[in-house]
Design a protein around this motif. Structure first.
Motif, PDB file in Angstrom:
ATOM      1  N   TRP A 105       4.362  -1.837  -4.348  1.00  0.00           N
ATOM      2  CA  TRP A 105       4.372  -1.512  -2.931  1.00  0.00           C
ATOM      3  C   TRP A 105       5.268  -2.165  -2.020  1.00  0.00           C
ATOM      4  N   SER A 139       5.850   2.344   2.157  1.00  0.00           N
ATOM      5  CA  SER A 139       5.514   2.843   3.822  1.00  0.00           C
ATOM      6  C   SER A 139       6.594   2.611   4.677  1.00  0.00           C
ATOM      7  N   GLY A 197       4.482   7.626  -3.942  1.00  0.00           N
ATOM      8  CA  GLY A 197       3.608   8.008  -2.793  1.00  0.00           C
ATOM      9  C   GLY A 197       4.120   7.080  -1.609  1.00  0.00           C
ATOM     10  N   PHE A 222       3.662   6.794   2.849  1.00  0.00           N
ATOM     11  CA  PHE A 222       2.807   6.750   3.973  1.00  0.00           C
ATOM     12  C   PHE A 222       3.249   6.252   5.414  1.00  0.00           C
ATOM     13  N   GLU A 272      -1.692   6.005   9.572  1.00  0.00           N
ATOM     14  CA  GLU A 272      -2.438   5.662   8.377  1.00  0.00           C
ATOM     15  C   GLU A 272      -2.778   4.201   8.418  1.00  0.00           C
ATOM     16  N   ARG A 325      -6.274   1.798   4.076  1.00  0.00           N
ATOM     17  CA  ARG A 325      -6.742   3.053   3.606  1.00  0.00           C
ATOM     18  C   ARG A 325      -5.845   3.861   2.739  1.00  0.00           C
ATOM     19  N   ALA A 326      -4.556   3.706   3.313  1.00  0.00           N
ATOM     20  CA  ALA A 326      -3.551   4.414   2.181  1.00  0.00           C
ATOM     21  C   ALA A 326      -3.303   4.061   0.959  1.00  0.00           C
ATOM     22  N   GLU A 370      -5.937   2.712  -0.888  1.00  0.00           N
ATOM     23  CA  GLU A 370      -6.897   3.364  -1.570  1.00  0.00           C
ATOM     24  C   GLU A 370      -6.598   4.622  -2.092  1.00  0.00           C
ATOM     25  N   ARG A 371      -5.984   5.309  -1.277  1.00  0.00           N
ATOM     26  CA  ARG A 371      -5.612   6.939  -1.530  1.00  0.00           C
ATOM     27  C   ARG A 371      -4.340   6.918  -2.577  1.00  0.00           C
ATOM     28  N   LEU A 372      -3.265   6.096  -2.571  1.00  0.00           N
ATOM     29  CA  LEU A 372      -2.254   6.180  -3.223  1.00  0.00           C
ATOM     30  C   LEU A 372      -2.271   5.454  -4.414  1.00  0.00           C
ATOM     31  N   PRO A 390      -5.361   3.795  -5.955  1.00  0.00           N
ATOM     32  CA  PRO A 390      -6.795   3.467  -6.220  1.00  0.00           C
ATOM     33  C   PRO A 390      -7.283   2.320  -7.344  1.00  0.00           C
TER      34      PRO A 390
END
Length: 342
Positions: free
Chosen positions: A162, A188, A206, A208, A213, A217-218, A220-222, A224
Motif C-alpha cells: 500500500w 490512495s 486498486g 481509493f 472513503e 474501510r478501503a 478491508e475492501r481492496l 481483505p
C-alpha cells in the motif's frame, strides 16, 4: 562585481496553512565567485512537503533546522547553469545541482558535502535527460522512493504493497516501481482524477480517494487478506489503518507524515499492533542512503526512458510563484513532482 538578483525569504512562520503572505521576494547583490566557488543561474527549483517542517520556530529534532527569518532558504534542491567558475571540474555552461534554491542566482562552494551528500554540487548529464528530472525521479525524490522500498525490504516484489499519497512526487514513483517490481499495489490519493490515473495508467490493483472513503474501510475492501508492506507518506489515520491491515511480520517505510504538517499531530492509537504482529517500522531519509543513488539512477532511469515508468510534473512559472506552489502542493492541488521554472 556584485550583481542584483532576487530570492525568496521567510518573513513569518505560519500557524496552520502556509501561504504567500509568509514570504517575500527581495532583491539582493550576488558577489562574484571566489576561489573554489561557482556562480550558478538557477533554472529549476524544487518544492517539497518537507519544507513545511522548516517553516516553524523549531523544526523537528534531528531534521534540518528551521529557515531563519529574513534570509535566503538553504537545503532546497535546484538545478541551474554555471555562468562563472573558479573551481576545477566546473565549466561555464555546465548544468549542475546544488541546495540553494528559491533564488535566481547562487554562489556555491565546489567539493563541499551538503545535505549528507544529496546536495553536494555535481555536474549533470543532460544529453538525453530533461534537467528537471534530477529534482524528481533521478534526484532526491527518486532516491527517497527507492531507498524507502529498500529499507522495507520490498525491492523483490511479489507482495501486497500500500502506497499513500500515491499521486505525489515520491508516492507516484513508489506506486509505479511497485507495479514494475511485481507487487500487488494498493494506492490512495486525494481526488477522483488521481485515483483514475493510478488505476488506468499506472496499473495498480486498486485505489481509493481518502476524502471519500476512510482508509481502514478501503483496505478491508481492496486488500481483505491484508497487506505486507506500507509506504507511508501521510501518517495519522493512514498509518493507523495500515497497522490494522498489516500481516504478521509486515513492514512499514516511514517516509513522511503530511497529515501532521499543518495541524495537530495525531499518532496511531493502535501502535501496540507493531509488537503483537512483529512488525518492522523503519524511519528513513533518502539523503542517508547515498550509496543507492547510482543504482537508483541506473534502474529507474532505464524504466523512465523505456516508458514503463512515467514522471508527472506540476510546473509553476517564475520565482514569485514558489510560495503559491508550496501552498497548492500541501493542499493536494498538484500531481507528481512540484517544480518552479525560473
Amino acid at each position: 562585481m556584485a550583481a542584483p538578483s532576487r530570492q525568496v525569504q521567510v518573513v513569518s512562520y505560519p500557524e496552520g496553512e502556509v501561504g504567500p503572505e509568509h514570504f517575500e521576494v527581495v532583491s539582493v547583490d550576488v558577489p562574484d565567485p571566489g576561489a573554489g566557488q561557482v556562480l550558478v543561474r538557477n533554472t529549476w527549483t524544487s518544492v517539497d512537503p518537507g519544507l513545511r517542517l522548516r517553516l516553524r520556530a523549531e523544526a523537528p529534532a534531528g531534521y534540518f533546522a528551521s529557515f531563519p527569518l529574513g534570509s535566503a532558504l538553504d537545503g532546497v534542491l535546484t538545478v541551474g547553469q554555471v555562468i562563472a567558475s573558479n573551481a576545477e571540474g566546473f565549466e561555464v555552461g555546465d548544468t549542475v545541482w546544488h541546495p540553494y534554491g528559491w533564488r535566481e542566482h547562487a554562489v556555491v562552494d565546489a567539493g563541499v558535502e551538503l545535505m549528507n551528500g544529496a546536495g553536494t554540487m555535481r555536474v549533470l548529464d543532460v544529453a538525453d535527460t530533461p534537467p528537471q528530472w534530477y529534482l524528481g525521479p533521478l534526484g532526491a525524490i527518486g532516491l527517497t522512493a527507492y531507498s524507502g522500498l529498500a529499507v522495507a525490504d520490498a525491492l523483490g516484489g511479489g507482495e501486497t504493497l500500500w502506497v499513500s499519497a500515491a499521486a505525489g512526487a515520491v508516492g507516484s514513483l513508489v506506486a509505479q516501481m511497485g507495479v514494475r517490481l511485481g507487487h500487488r499495489v494498493i494506492a490512495s490519493a486525494g481526488s477522483a482524477e488521481k485515483v483514475a490515473w493510478l488505476v488506468d495508467e499506472v496499473g495498480v490493483a486498486g485505489a481509493f480517494d481518502y476524502h471519500r472513503e476512510q482508509p481502514a474501510r478501503a483496505l478491508e475492501r481492496l486488500a481483505p487478506d491484508g497487506i505486507d508492506v506500507y509506504f507511508d507518506n501521510v501518517g495519522g489515520d493512514h498509518l493507523e489503518a495500515a497497522l490494522d491491515a498489516l500481516r504478521m511480520h509486515g513492514r512499514v517505510a516511514l517516509c513522511g507524515s503530511i497529515s501532521d504538517y499543518e495541524g495537530e499531530p495525531t499518532g496511531p492509537r493502535n501502535i501496540f499492533l507493531a509488537t503483537a504482529k512483529h512488525l518492522t517500522l523503519s524511519g528513513f531519509r533518502g539523503s542517508l542512503h547515498m550509496e543507492l543513488l547510482d543504482e537508483m539512477q541506473s534502474r529507474l532511469g532505464g524504466w523512465l526512458r523505456e516508458g514503463s515508468v512515467t514522471h508527472r510534473e506540476t510546473v509553476y512559472a517564475g520565482l514569485d510563484q514558489a510560495p503559491v506552489a508550496l501552498q497548492d502542493m500541501l493542499s493536494g492541488r498538484t500531481s507528481g513532482k512540484t517544480l518552479v521554472r525560473l
